[in-house]
Write a protein that holds these residues in place. Structure first.
Motif, PDB file in Angstrom:
ATOM      1  N   LYS A  74      -0.919  11.445 -11.015  1.00 36.10           N
ATOM      2  CA  LYS A  74       0.229  10.542 -11.129  1.00 36.10           C
ATOM      3  C   LYS A  74       1.403  11.042 -10.287  1.00 36.10           C
ATOM      4  CE  LYS A  74       1.811   9.020 -14.951  1.00 36.10           C
ATOM      5  NZ  LYS A  74       2.319   8.941 -16.332  1.00 36.10           N
ATOM      6  N   GLU A  75       1.682  12.340 -10.369  1.00 33.62           N
ATOM      7  CA  GLU A  75       2.830  12.918  -9.668  1.00 33.62           C
ATOM      8  C   GLU A  75       2.743  12.736  -8.164  1.00 33.62           C
ATOM      9  OE1 GLU A  75       3.260  17.005 -10.691  1.00 33.62           O
ATOM     10  OE2 GLU A  75       3.518  16.624 -12.830  1.00 33.62           O
ATOM     11  N   ILE A  76       1.560  12.848  -7.615  1.00 32.17           N
ATOM     12  CA  ILE A  76       1.420  12.754  -6.157  1.00 32.17           C
ATOM     13  C   ILE A  76       1.190  11.320  -5.694  1.00 32.17           C
ATOM     14  CG2 ILE A  76       0.627  15.132  -5.951  1.00 32.17           C
ATOM     15  CD1 ILE A  76      -2.222  14.111  -5.603  1.00 32.17           C
ATOM     16  N   GLY A  77       1.259  10.360  -6.615  1.00 33.56           N
ATOM     17  CA  GLY A  77       1.143   8.951  -6.243  1.00 33.56           C
ATOM     18  C   GLY A  77      -0.272   8.488  -5.999  1.00 33.56           C
ATOM     19  N   GLY A  78      -1.232   9.216  -6.595  1.00 41.09           N
ATOM     20  CA  GLY A  78      -2.632   8.862  -6.443  1.00 41.09           C
ATOM     21  C   GLY A  78      -3.369   9.869  -5.584  1.00 41.09           C
ATOM     22  N   GLY A  79      -4.624  10.096  -5.950  1.00 37.92           N
ATOM     23  CA  GLY A  79      -5.419  11.039  -5.175  1.00 37.92           C
ATOM     24  C   GLY A  79      -6.536  11.632  -6.008  1.00 37.92           C
ATOM     25  N   ILE A  80      -7.022  12.774  -5.555  1.00 43.72           N
ATOM     26  CA  ILE A  80      -8.096  13.497  -6.224  1.00 43.72           C
ATOM     27  C   ILE A  80      -7.583  14.891  -6.548  1.00 43.72           C
ATOM     28  CG2 ILE A  80     -10.449  14.381  -5.987  1.00 43.72           C
ATOM     29  CD1 ILE A  80     -10.971  12.144  -3.961  1.00 43.72           C
ATOM     30  N   HIS A 114      -6.945  22.288  -6.333  1.00 40.24           N
ATOM     31  CA  HIS A 114      -6.987  21.568  -5.055  1.00 40.24           C
ATOM     32  C   HIS A 114      -6.623  20.115  -5.307  1.00 40.24           C
ATOM     33  CE1 HIS A 114      -8.060  20.897  -0.901  1.00 40.24           C
ATOM     34  NE2 HIS A 114      -8.925  19.948  -1.221  1.00 40.24           N
ATOM     35  N   GLU A 115      -6.008  19.504  -4.308  1.00 43.45           N
ATOM     36  CA  GLU A 115      -5.683  18.085  -4.419  1.00 43.45           C
ATOM     37  C   GLU A 115      -5.743  17.422  -3.045  1.00 43.45           C
ATOM     38  OE1 GLU A 115      -0.817  18.205  -4.289  1.00 43.45           O
ATOM     39  OE2 GLU A 115      -1.814  18.622  -6.202  1.00 43.45           O
ATOM     40  N   ILE A 116      -6.112  16.155  -3.065  1.00 43.34           N
ATOM     41  CA  ILE A 116      -6.083  15.319  -1.871  1.00 43.34           C
ATOM     42  C   ILE A 116      -5.205  14.120  -2.197  1.00 43.34           C
ATOM     43  CG2 ILE A 116      -7.415  13.910  -0.265  1.00 43.34           C
ATOM     44  CD1 ILE A 116      -9.847  15.646  -0.864  1.00 43.34           C
ATOM     45  N   GLN A 117      -4.060  14.044  -1.565  1.00 41.35           N
ATOM     46  CA  GLN A 117      -3.148  12.936  -1.841  1.00 41.35           C
ATOM     47  C   GLN A 117      -3.630  11.680  -1.144  1.00 41.35           C
ATOM     48  OE1 GLN A 117       0.888  13.480  -0.477  1.00 41.35           O
ATOM     49  NE2 GLN A 117       1.694  11.899  -1.833  1.00 41.35           N
ATOM     50  N   LEU A 118      -3.727  10.597  -1.912  1.00 48.52           N
ATOM     51  CA  LEU A 118      -4.117   9.290  -1.373  1.00 48.52           C
ATOM     52  C   LEU A 118      -2.937   8.346  -1.584  1.00 48.52           C
ATOM     53  CD1 LEU A 118      -7.786   9.152  -2.731  1.00 48.52           C
ATOM     54  CD2 LEU A 118      -6.996   9.932  -0.486  1.00 48.52           C
ATOM     55  N   MET A 151       0.863  -1.173   0.000  1.00 47.75           N
ATOM     56  CA  MET A 151       0.000   0.000   0.000  1.00 47.75           C
ATOM     57  C   MET A 151       0.907   1.233   0.000  1.00 47.75           C
ATOM     58  SD  MET A 151      -3.385  -0.523   0.186  1.00 47.75           S
ATOM     59  CE  MET A 151      -4.581  -1.823   0.472  1.00 47.75           C
ATOM     60  N   GLU A 152       1.378   1.577  -1.183  1.00 51.35           N
ATOM     61  CA  GLU A 152       2.322   2.679  -1.354  1.00 51.35           C
ATOM     62  C   GLU A 152       1.794   3.642  -2.405  1.00 51.35           C
ATOM     63  OE1 GLU A 152       6.699   1.261  -0.696  1.00 51.35           O
ATOM     64  OE2 GLU A 152       5.733  -0.162  -2.051  1.00 51.35           O
ATOM     65  N   PRO A 153       2.431   4.807  -2.544  1.00 48.97           N
ATOM     66  CA  PRO A 153       2.009   5.715  -3.617  1.00 48.97           C
ATOM     67  C   PRO A 153       2.074   5.034  -4.980  1.00 48.97           C
ATOM     68  CG  PRO A 153       3.455   6.856  -2.085  1.00 48.97           C
ATOM     69  CD  PRO A 153       3.467   5.409  -1.681  1.00 48.97           C
ATOM     70  N   LEU A 154       1.108   5.348  -5.831  1.00 49.94           N
ATOM     71  CA  LEU A 154       1.072   4.759  -7.166  1.00 49.94           C
ATOM     72  C   LEU A 154       2.292   5.170  -7.972  1.00 49.94           C
ATOM     73  CD1 LEU A 154      -2.673   5.315  -8.175  1.00 49.94           C
ATOM     74  CD2 LEU A 154      -1.619   3.215  -7.309  1.00 49.94           C
ATOM     75  N   GLN A 155       2.802   4.231  -8.746  1.00 45.70           N
ATOM     76  CA  GLN A 155       3.886   4.520  -9.684  1.00 45.70           C
ATOM     77  C   GLN A 155       3.453   4.004 -11.052  1.00 45.70           C
ATOM     78  OE1 GLN A 155       7.497   2.807  -8.091  1.00 45.70           O
ATOM     79  NE2 GLN A 155       7.696   4.390  -6.524  1.00 45.70           N
ATOM     80  N   LEU A 156       2.860   4.889 -11.843  1.00 41.84           N
ATOM     81  CA  LEU A 156       2.317   4.497 -13.142  1.00 41.84           C
ATOM     82  C   LEU A 156       3.378   4.674 -14.218  1.00 41.84           C
ATOM     83  CD1 LEU A 156      -1.224   6.165 -12.928  1.00 41.84           C
ATOM     84  CD2 LEU A 156      -0.478   3.932 -12.087  1.00 41.84           C
TER      85      LEU A 156
END
Length: 580
Positions: A488-494, A504-508, A382-387
């Motif tokens: 993508k840059e923030i590893g997933g989120g909204i 605005h962004e919410i990092q997930l 369960m880590e930040p996405l790396q696409l």
């Protein structure tokens, strides 16, 4: 805890008995405690002895030994059992650990969690290892076992295998099967789901339904299949019908269904004044809703609606534990139970000033005390996405003659596209927007139009969805791509974008599905997102639930899924996904 067969080993029980015999001192002593005795259904005053995580004596006597014992004079306080939230979706941007920590500050010391995200994204061994680590929390965590994904997934029959579901059902921390979002399949003759229900009953656990708008006969059939409870009552009449068939009924008050005041009013009008078969739930609400509290909020609403005070507290404790066969550990302040105790200034105010969970202070005089270590989520992938793939301009083709129209936060119906959507920018004069669902691995996509999401959202991307695939919405294709790239840059989120800028962004950071931030911080981020979306024409209540349910086939009428545009009522694929 899961490495031993019983909660307390023989040696621990002998030690607890030694405290009662006066040969050892308790670890905590609560004197002059006025508390709710759930069996007697009355308020009494006694002394409560606690040894580590267990109540070992309640009565008039005091221990002979008090060496190294914390003595607490409870004069001026009223004590009630720690609250139990029986229906938690612990992945609504928050994660199970952060939700549990926040819940404990409101007096909820036991939670019963949906396992869907864990089931879909972790193999069985890692999932059970995660449960083991989460069980070290002062908050007691139990789980459900899902039988279906509540969407149309590629290879669902291999994901929800007999072996894995059986292992979950037999797990010590799993207390129910369900919720049964796929119950129409059961009615249509799905014997595999019936088999799983039978297995759930065989191992002595409950089955939770999901029956919004179900008819009287449907409720009867589901009871025959083995369902024990349902949380989808939207009217007092719904509650009455479920009680008639012998269901336990969870009264819901959630971010998309804040129904409790209406339910209580209509129940009163119907003469329903017996609450023993009723529970409270907030049904996995989104973060901002919990500013009002959790079970304490629902008790307060009940008291404001003239529910008898002991019944109000029992619906958040004793009734829940009894339903799940957990009364030997939870749901009341009594000898032998886990020491989950809320300290109230007054029984009319159910939000505690101090909280004991498993015998430890998690809140003392209004201040949070944290005991558990942060989960190392990387051990569970369960880590930040790396696409390693990108969206191209060629992916942004919207020519489908068929779209979806939002009826409310979560219901979507078919929509015939009549406008020209081959242009780069859509006008703000209407509420149609481009909509994409893109495979998490970049293998496929489906492009359509959504009507009713918002009037002026330029670019929006989310890795938070029912299956973890990516949702893109917007009026401007460049801003949609910008939102996707920033996600993508923030590893997933909204991410919300406008005129080439990130608004605005919410990092997930947990697989693009959940945040590691504590709830107070997450609440602020979600509230800001909601504010910005409403300013741009989002007309409903809960945009996070809208994202979650775009693919959820347990609700009508048409959904965008991994297999394509799906007609829920006819169970058919209308337009398949396109390979990239």
């Amino acid at each position: 805890m899961l490495d031993q067969k019983y909660r307390w080993k023989n040696k621990q029980i002998r030690s607890q008995v030694a405290v009662v015999n006066g040969k050892k001192a308790p670890t905590k002593l609560l004197i002059n405690a006025r508390f709710l005795h759930s069996v007697l259904r009355k308020w009494i005053i006694a002394n409560i002895w606690i040894h580590n995580d267990r109540i070992v004596y309640i009565g008039e006597e005091l221990p002979k030994l008090t060496t190294d014992c914390e003595i607490v004079d409870c004069s001026g306080f009223t004590l009630v059992p720690g609250y139990i939230e029986p229906h938690v979706h612990p992945f609504q941007l928050y994660n199970p650990q952060t939700f549990a920590r926040y819940a404990s500050q409101t007096g909820t010391t036991t939670i019963i969690n949906d396992n869907l995200v864990i089931f879909l994204h972790l193999n069985k061994e890692r999932a059970f290892s995660l449960l083991r680590e989460l069980n070290e929390s002062p908050v007691s965590m139990y789980w459900w076992s899902r039988f279906d994904s509540q969407t149309e997934m590629d290879g669902e029959e291999t994901i929800f295998s007999n072996g894995d579901i059986q292992s979950w059902l037999e797990h010590d921390l799993v207390v129910q099967g369900g919720e049964l979002t796929g119950w129409p399949k059961l009615l249509a003759g799905d014997d595999l789901m019936l088999h799983w229900i039978q297995e759930t009953k065989r191992v002595g656990k409950k089955v939770e339904g999901h029956f919004p708008g179900a008819s009287d006969k449907t409720l009867a059939k589901m009871m025959l299949f083995g369902v024990d409870a349902d949380h989808e009552s939207m009217t007092g009449e719904d509650v009455y019908k479920r009680l008639m068939h012998g269901y336990n009924v969870s009264l819901r008050h959630s971010s998309i269904r804040p129904d409790l005041p209406v339910l209580l009013k209509e129940m009163s009008e119907l003469g329903l004044q017996q609450y023993d078969s009723m529970l409270f739930t907030t049904d996995g609400s989104t973060p901002g809703f919990y500013k009002q509290g959790i079970a304490d909020m629902m008790i307060r609403i009940a008291l404001e609606n003239d529910v008898p005070i002991i019944d109000a507290y029992h619906m958040a404790s004793y009734n829940v534990a009894r339903h799940y066969n957990l009364l030997h550990h939870h749901g009341m302040i009594a000898t032998g139970r886990i020491a989950n105790i809320n300290f109230l200034e007054d029984e009319q105010d159910p939000t505690p000033v101090s909280v004991l969970a498993k015998g430890d202070w998690v809140k003392r005089d209004g201040q949070q005390i944290q005991h558990d270590e942060n989960i190392d989520w990387s051990k569970f992938d369960m880590e930040p996405l790396q696409l390693d793939w990108n969206l191209q301009e060629s992916d942004m083709q919207f020519s489908m003659p068929f779209g979806i129209e939002m009826v409310n936060d979560v219901i979507t119906k078919p929509y015939s596209v009549t406008m020209d959507f081959s242009i780069e920018n859509l006008s703000g004069d209407h509420d149609e927007s481009y909509f994409m669902l893109v495979d998490r691995q970049g293998k496929w996509r489906i492009n359509t139009i959504v009507k009713g999401f918002a009037q002026n959202v330029s670019g929006f991307a989310s890795s938070f969805s029912n299956t973890g695939d990516f949702i893109l919405i917007g009026k401007n294709k460049e801003d949609m791509l910008l939102a996707f790239n920033r996600m993508k840059e923030i590893g997933g989120g909204i991410v919300l974008t406008e005129e080439g800028k990130v608004l605005h962004e919410i990092q997930l950071s947990l697989s693009g599905l959940m945040s590691e931030k504590e709830l107070p911080s997450l609440i602020k981020e979600e509230e800001e997102l909601k504010k910005l979306l409403i300013e741009r024409g989002y007309q409903f209540t809960d945009p996070i639930y809208s994202l979650l349910f775009f693919s959820s086939t347990h609700l009508p009428y048409v959904r965008v899924t991994q297999q394509g545009m799906y007609d829920v009522m006819n169970k058919t694929i209308l337009f398949p996904t396109l390979m990239r």
